[in-house]
Structures are given as structure tokens and as C-alpha cells.
Design a protein around this motif. Structure first.
Motif, PDB file in Angstrom:
ATOM      1  N   ALA A 336       0.818  -1.213   0.000  1.00 27.75           N
ATOM      2  CA  ALA A 336       0.000   0.000   0.000  1.00 27.75           C
ATOM      3  C   ALA A 336       0.851   1.260   0.000  1.00 27.75           C
ATOM      4  N   ASP A 337       2.104   1.154   0.446  1.00 29.73           N
ATOM      5  CA  ASP A 337       2.990   2.323   0.477  1.00 29.73           C
ATOM      6  C   ASP A 337       3.252   2.886  -0.912  1.00 29.73           C
ATOM      7  N   ARG A 388      -7.556  -0.671   2.659  1.00 28.05           N
ATOM      8  CA  ARG A 388      -7.684   0.397   3.650  1.00 28.05           C
ATOM      9  C   ARG A 388      -7.110   1.723   3.134  1.00 28.05           C
ATOM     10  N   LYS A 389      -5.990   1.647   2.425  1.00 32.23           N
ATOM     11  CA  LYS A 389      -5.354   2.866   1.929  1.00 32.23           C
ATOM     12  C   LYS A 389      -6.281   3.591   0.943  1.00 32.23           C
ATOM     13  N   ILE A 390      -6.871   2.826   0.046  1.00 32.29           N
ATOM     14  CA  ILE A 390      -7.767   3.446  -0.936  1.00 32.29           C
ATOM     15  C   ILE A 390      -9.040   3.951  -0.264  1.00 32.29           C
ATOM     16  N   TYR A 394     -11.386   8.245   0.580  1.00 35.65           N
ATOM     17  CA  TYR A 394     -12.802   8.596   0.515  1.00 35.65           C
ATOM     18  C   TYR A 394     -13.379   8.820   1.912  1.00 35.65           C
ATOM     19  N   GLY A 395     -12.488   8.966   2.906  1.00 36.87           N
ATOM     20  CA  GLY A 395     -12.924   9.204   4.272  1.00 36.87           C
ATOM     21  C   GLY A 395     -13.627   8.014   4.891  1.00 36.87           C
ATOM     22  N   MET A 396     -13.217   6.799   4.497  1.00 40.65           N
ATOM     23  CA  MET A 396     -13.903   5.590   4.955  1.00 40.65           C
ATOM     24  C   MET A 396     -12.930   4.637   5.647  1.00 40.65           C
ATOM     25  N   GLU A 397     -12.044   5.192   6.461  1.00 42.57           N
ATOM     26  CA  GLU A 397     -11.001   4.401   7.095  1.00 42.57           C
ATOM     27  C   GLU A 397     -11.537   3.211   7.891  1.00 42.57           C
ATOM     28  N   ASN A 398     -12.721   3.368   8.494  1.00 39.27           N
ATOM     29  CA  ASN A 398     -13.249   2.326   9.370  1.00 39.27           C
ATOM     30  C   ASN A 398     -14.183   1.337   8.658  1.00 39.27           C
ATOM     31  N   ALA A 399     -14.398   1.552   7.369  1.00 43.06           N
ATOM     32  CA  ALA A 399     -15.368   0.713   6.651  1.00 43.06           C
ATOM     33  C   ALA A 399     -14.917  -0.744   6.576  1.00 43.06           C
TER      34      ALA A 399
END
Length: 407
Positions: A336-337, A388-390, A394-399
Motif C-alpha cells: 500500500a505504500d 484500507r489505503k484506498i 474517501y474518508g472511509m477508514e473504518n469501513a
């Protein structure tokens, strides 16, 4: 199938839950459609099969157990255990040293090794010559052996058909560790030649037919044939085996092409083709087949781009990239980096062996559809990290946590 004790840092609760659910729904593994993870503004289509295979998990378990049980000893790997940078780095961080790089270049002289040292054979296996070298030092070469059982199956098949007086054609990358090991084991029993692709198989067929002068063989296949290979004699009865991480469809196509060449040369049919051509279809690795079939199934879905995760020197991963590239923009990343932000990604062009930098890789649209898969040596935790990175863009870190909790 056996379960392995793999460090928890490589596991992903989300991916494990997804795989377990698909396994329950499709126990016979006949459904190659992807798993849909719909988060609204971004939708992932996750390949039916991806990630650690049996051979990789087996190798990781043996390697880490070897480190734990040999505290205070010097521990070496012949080369990278698998083609994944995180796993290899984790072993190095625990004191493991590599004797060679992936191309076979010596990093630590044999003279520096001592009988009391621990040497681990990587998942690709090794050559009989290196086994003999370790033996001469006083090290038991197979004491810490992580060779994939499916690689050993190829060696066994080569030995089996050698016993029936067939020569062996190995479909593989000549410089790859696994192909070097398979070539070594095969040539100890029978004349052997390596072909890297269909183009080389077609050239080899010309020598079978006798339409090219035999002298050309030795320059055309330099470094890819066993000592004393006799073009006129050793191509009269053949069988094709493969580097297990090659494109399964290409191996089958090469085998079919050579089979047809033998039929044409000797005027054979299906009832007597075995006089000249050995059936070796069972050397194709199940994980290679499953992962490539899963990508084919995934590509039937409409999407904007594909992301393939894995080590840049991973053969099986590069073939997944090849399949995706035929249909849509594809980004080959190691973690993801490599995704810098919503607009920028650093990815690998394995055709030219270089990293590329691309802007605006995520299209600006209401819902972005991403096909996602990984190679057989890539930990699921890294795939989850990409998701998680993507999602964070979209402001959905916890999704992802919410989805895992409801799987």
C-alpha cells in the motif's frame, strides 16, 4: 488441506473472513467470479483465489520454526525463501542471511560456512550441485528444507518419464531459482532442455522436424540444455514439465505444440502418441491454476482498473499482471505504500524491470470499480492494507473493520 502456523502479522481478519465464506459457498472451487466489496464511492472486486498457497505457507512455517529452534546459531537461506520482500525482510531482521541472490550470484562464500551452521533451502528448491556442496562442508542439505511439494512433484514426474526413456523439456524462465533446480534434478536422469516461451518451443519443434541444422541448436539454446545433449537422438521421445509458477495456459499450449510436432514427425495419432510424447499434465500447480482462473473470472466484470499486489520478482504474480493488462489499466505494486495519494501511484513495469510513476490513476467518477488480486507469496495483510489505503481517500477508514465484523 493442512493448516499452517503462519505469523499473525501476515493474516488479515477481513480477507480470512471473505475466503472462509467463499469456501463454504463453493466447496468444489468451481465458481471463479470475484467477491464484491461495495463501499459506495469505491467498489472492489476481489479475485476468488489469491494470496499464500500451500507451498508458501509450508515454507514460512518451517523457516520461522527453524529460527525459533536454533537460537544462538548462524542461520542462512540459500537465497530468498519466497519472492516477497516483507517475508524475506522479516527473516533477515531475525538474523537470517542469504548465501545467494535470486539470480544465483554468491553473496557469502561457501568457505565461510561451517558444519554447525543452519542452512534453509527455499521454497523453489535447489540444485543437486548445491546439495553436494553443502554436504561437502558437513551440512545436511535437506535438514531444513522448505521446497514446495508441488515443485518436488515436477521433479518426480521428470524422473518417472526419464525412466521410460523420454527426454525432458522444461517450460520455465532459465534463470529462475525453481527452473534451475528442476533442470538440475531432471538432467541427472535424462537429457533436458529449457524453453522459456512459445517462441522457443516453436524453434525446438523445427529441430524435432529436422528443418533447422542441428548445429544451430547449441547456439540458440546455449546454457539451456544438459551436457552431451544430442539433438538428433534426444528429441525423439519427449515430455514437457514446467516451472510451477508459469502461465498454466502457456505451458499447456507449449505441450500441445510439441505433441503435435511429434505426431506430424512420426505420423502418430491419439492411440499411439505415447510412443513419442509423455503425458505430464499433472505437473501444473493447483494454486497457479486457481489464481489465474480467478483472474480470468474477475476480468469478466466491468471495471476501471486492476491492482495486482506482490513481489516484483515474483513469477506467478507477473503472470497475473499479464492477464489483467490485456483488458484494462493495471498497476503492479508491492504494498500500500506505493499508493502515494488518491491521484498518484508508483508501480512496477516488469516488462522493462522499472518502477513507473502515474498520476490520476483513480478516475474521477461517482463509483470507482477496482479489480484486486495478489500473488501466491503475498500476505493477505498487505492486500487488506491496499483496501484500507484506498478507502482512506474517501474518508472511509473504518469501513473495512465494519465489513469484517459483519462477515
Amino acid at each position: 488441506m493442512k493448516t499452517f502456523n503462519v505469523p499473525v502479522i501476515y493474516r488479515s481478519p477481513l480477507i480470512s473472513a471473505i475466503k472462509q465464506r467463499r469456501k463454504q459457498q463453493d466447496k468444489m472451487k468451481k465458481d471463479f467470479s470475484p467477491t464484491e466489496l461495495d463501499f459506495g464511492p469505491v467498489r472492489f472486486l476481489l479475485a476468488r483465489h489469491f494470496g499464500f498457497c500451500y507451498g508458501v505457507e509450508n515454507a514460512i512455517e518451517i523457516a520461522f520454526k527453524t529460527v525459533d529452534e536454533n537460537e544462538g546459531k548462524r542461520i542462512f537461506l540459500l537465497s530468498e525463501m519466497i519472492h516477497n520482500p516483507q517475508v524475506n525482510h522479516d527473516l533477515q531482521s531475525r538474523g537470517v542471511e542469504f548465501i545467494m541472490d535470486t539470480s544465483g550470484k554468491q553473496l557469502i562464500p561457501w568457505e565461510d560456512l561451517k558444519p554447525e551452521d543452519v542452512v534453509i533451502i527455499p521454497a523453489f528448491g535447489t540444485t543437486l550441485e548445491i546439495e553436494a556442496k553443502l554436504q561437502s562442508i558437513g551440512i545436511q542439505p535437506l535438514q531444513y528444507n522448505t521446497t514446495c511439494p508441488f515443485v518436488e512433484r515436477v521433479w518426480n514426474k521428470a524422473e518417472q518419464i526419464a525412466g521410460k526413456n523420454y527426454s525432458v523439456i522444461v517450460h520455465g524462465k532459465p534463470k529462475h531459482e525453481e527452473t534451475r533446480a528442476t533442470f538440475s534434478h531432471s538432467q541427472s536422469n535424462t537429457p533436458t532442455v529449457v524453453v522459456k516461451d512459445m517462441s522457443e518451443a516453436q524453434q525446438l519443434a523445427k529441430f524435432i522436424h529436422g528443418t533447422l541444422p542441428k548445429e544451430d541448436f547449441y547456439s540458440m539454446f546455449k546454457g539451456q540444455y544438459s551436457e552431451g545433449f544430442d539433438v538428433e537422438k534426444d528429441l525423439q521421445r519427449v515430455g514437457v514439465v514446467n516451472q510451477t509458477t508459469m502461465l498454466a495456459s502457456e505451458t499447456q499450449a507449449i505441450a500441445d505444440y510439441i505433441k503435435q510436432a511429434m505426431q506430424d514427425k512420426y505420423q502418430l495419432n491419439e492411440t499411439n502418441i505415447s510412443d513419442r510424447f509423455a503425458d505430464t499434465r499433472d505437473t501444473l500447480c493447483y494454486a497457479t491454476n486457481d489464481n489465474q482462473s480467478a483472474v480470468t473470472g474477475m476480468l469478466e466484470e466491468a471495471a476501471d482498473l486492476a491492482i495486482v499486489v506482490g513481489g516484483y520478482n515474483s513469477s506467478n504474480t507477473s503472470h497475473l499482471v499479464e492477464l489483467c493488462e490485456e483488458k484494462l489499466p493495471t498497476y503492479f505494486i508491492s504494498s500500500a505504500d506505493k499508493i502515494d495519494n488518491k491521484n498518484e501511484i508508483t508501480h512496477y513495469d516488469f516488462h522493462h524491470h522499472q518502477e513507473l510513476y502515474t498520476q490520476n490513476f483513480l478516475p474521477n467518477k461517482e463509483t470507482v470499480n477496482i479489480l484486486l488480486t495478489s500473488g501466491a507469496s503475498c500476505p493477505d495483510a498487505i492486500v487488506e492494507g491496499v483496501i484500507r489505503k484506498i478507502l482512506s481517500f474517501y474518508g472511509m477508514e473504518n469501513a473495512a473493520d465494519e465489513l469484517a465484523a459483519h462477515m
